[in-house]
Design a protein around this motif. Sequence first.
Motif, short mmCIF file in Angstrom:
data_model
loop_
_atom_site.label_atom_id
_atom_site.label_comp_id
_atom_site.label_asym_id
_atom_site.label_seq_id
_atom_site.Cartn_x
_atom_site.Cartn_y
_atom_site.Cartn_z
N ILE A 91 0.83 -1.19 0.00
CA ILE A 91 0.00 0.00 0.00
C ILE A 91 0.87 1.25 0.00
O ILE A 91 0.57 2.24 -0.67
CB ILE A 91 -0.93 0.00 1.23
CG1 ILE A 91 -1.90 -1.18 1.15
CG2 ILE A 91 -1.69 1.31 1.35
CD1 ILE A 91 -2.77 -1.33 2.38
N GLY A 92 1.98 1.21 0.75
CA GLY A 92 2.88 2.35 0.81
C GLY A 92 3.47 2.68 -0.54
O GLY A 92 3.58 3.86 -0.91
N ARG A 93 3.86 1.67 -1.32
CA ARG A 93 4.41 1.92 -2.65
C ARG A 93 3.36 2.54 -3.56
O ARG A 93 3.65 3.46 -4.34
CB ARG A 93 4.94 0.62 -3.25
CG ARG A 93 6.22 0.11 -2.60
CD ARG A 93 6.82 -1.04 -3.38
NE ARG A 93 6.00 -2.24 -3.29
CZ ARG A 93 6.14 -3.17 -2.37
NH1 ARG A 93 7.06 -3.03 -1.43
NH2 ARG A 93 5.38 -4.25 -2.36
N PHE A 94 2.14 2.06 -3.47
CA PHE A 94 1.04 2.62 -4.26
C PHE A 94 0.77 4.07 -3.87
O PHE A 94 0.58 4.93 -4.73
CB PHE A 94 -0.22 1.77 -4.04
CG PHE A 94 -1.45 2.33 -4.69
CD1 PHE A 94 -1.67 2.17 -6.05
CD2 PHE A 94 -2.40 3.01 -3.93
CE1 PHE A 94 -2.81 2.70 -6.65
CE2 PHE A 94 -3.54 3.53 -4.52
CZ PHE A 94 -3.74 3.37 -5.88
N LEU A 95 0.79 4.36 -2.57
CA LEU A 95 0.55 5.71 -2.09
C LEU A 95 1.66 6.66 -2.52
O LEU A 95 1.41 7.82 -2.83
CB LEU A 95 0.41 5.72 -0.57
CG LEU A 95 -0.83 5.02 0.00
CD1 LEU A 95 -0.72 4.90 1.52
CD2 LEU A 95 -2.09 5.78 -0.38
N PHE A 96 2.89 6.17 -2.52
CA PHE A 96 4.01 7.01 -2.95
C PHE A 96 3.86 7.39 -4.42
O PHE A 96 4.11 8.54 -4.80
CB PHE A 96 5.34 6.29 -2.73
CG PHE A 96 6.54 7.09 -3.16
CD1 PHE A 96 6.99 8.14 -2.37
CD2 PHE A 96 7.19 6.81 -4.36
CE1 PHE A 96 8.09 8.90 -2.78
CE2 PHE A 96 8.28 7.56 -4.76
CZ PHE A 96 8.74 8.60 -3.97
N MET A 97 3.46 6.43 -5.26
CA MET A 97 3.23 6.75 -6.68
C MET A 97 2.10 7.77 -6.82
O MET A 97 2.16 8.68 -7.64
CB MET A 97 2.91 5.47 -7.46
CG MET A 97 4.09 4.54 -7.63
SD MET A 97 3.73 3.15 -8.74
CE MET A 97 2.52 2.23 -7.76
N GLY A 98 1.06 7.61 -5.97
CA GLY A 98 -0.03 8.58 -5.99
C GLY A 98 0.44 9.95 -5.57
O GLY A 98 0.00 10.98 -6.12
#
Length: 242
Positions: free
Chosen positions: A148-155
Amino acid sequence: MNNYYGNDSIVEQVGTRVQTYMSHVYGWMTVGLVLSGLVAWYALSSQQMDYLLFNTGLGGKSLSGFSWFLLIAEFGLVFALSGMINRLSGSMATGLFCLFSVLNGLSLMPIFITYTSSSIASVFFITAGMFGALSFYGYSTKRDLSAIGRFLFMGLVGIVIASIANFFMKSAPMMWAITYISVFIFAGLTAYDTQKLKEFGMNVSSEDSNVFRRFVILGSLTLYLDFINLFIMLLRILGDRR
């Protein structure tokens, strides 16, 4: 039997180490928030700061060159603390964090001018409650939030790019889309960053006060940024304009 008690002792030591680290992180984050708030309120009542931060013309107030300098300086301090933390002493890291908090307080002045004092206070408490619940979830959950953290960083990267583009486009629908998406991104990052810091705290010993302090400051900066950005986005949505 001896191994059992030995393992139990190790678990207890790790738990104490994490609690010590996180309590210092939250403590310095709070110091940063208090500094920013006090500086913003002072700047709001100071004509000199109003002159420094804004250009006043026929089109109304606009950000001055000093305001842009503040924003650039803040980005520089964030990158310095994040990228050079291993080269800094604990006292230097603390000083840079406090300087960043002061500069960010000045940058918050336009928000304090735009919204009523009562709505700023109410949204602050809403943010504090939301942040506390999300941080507690990140601290206590057994679920791995790395994906989830990687997805949020891309966001987050996408939000930054969209915000820069909208600075020139000045599209109200895009601004509101960025605002609502940012609330979800920073809410998720609060939980993710807390879990990441908890795991980091397992390996940080307070015996070396210099190393301990600089990594406490890095953690405090991380959660401070999550809180401030969540507060600003919620204020856009819930705040009453003057």
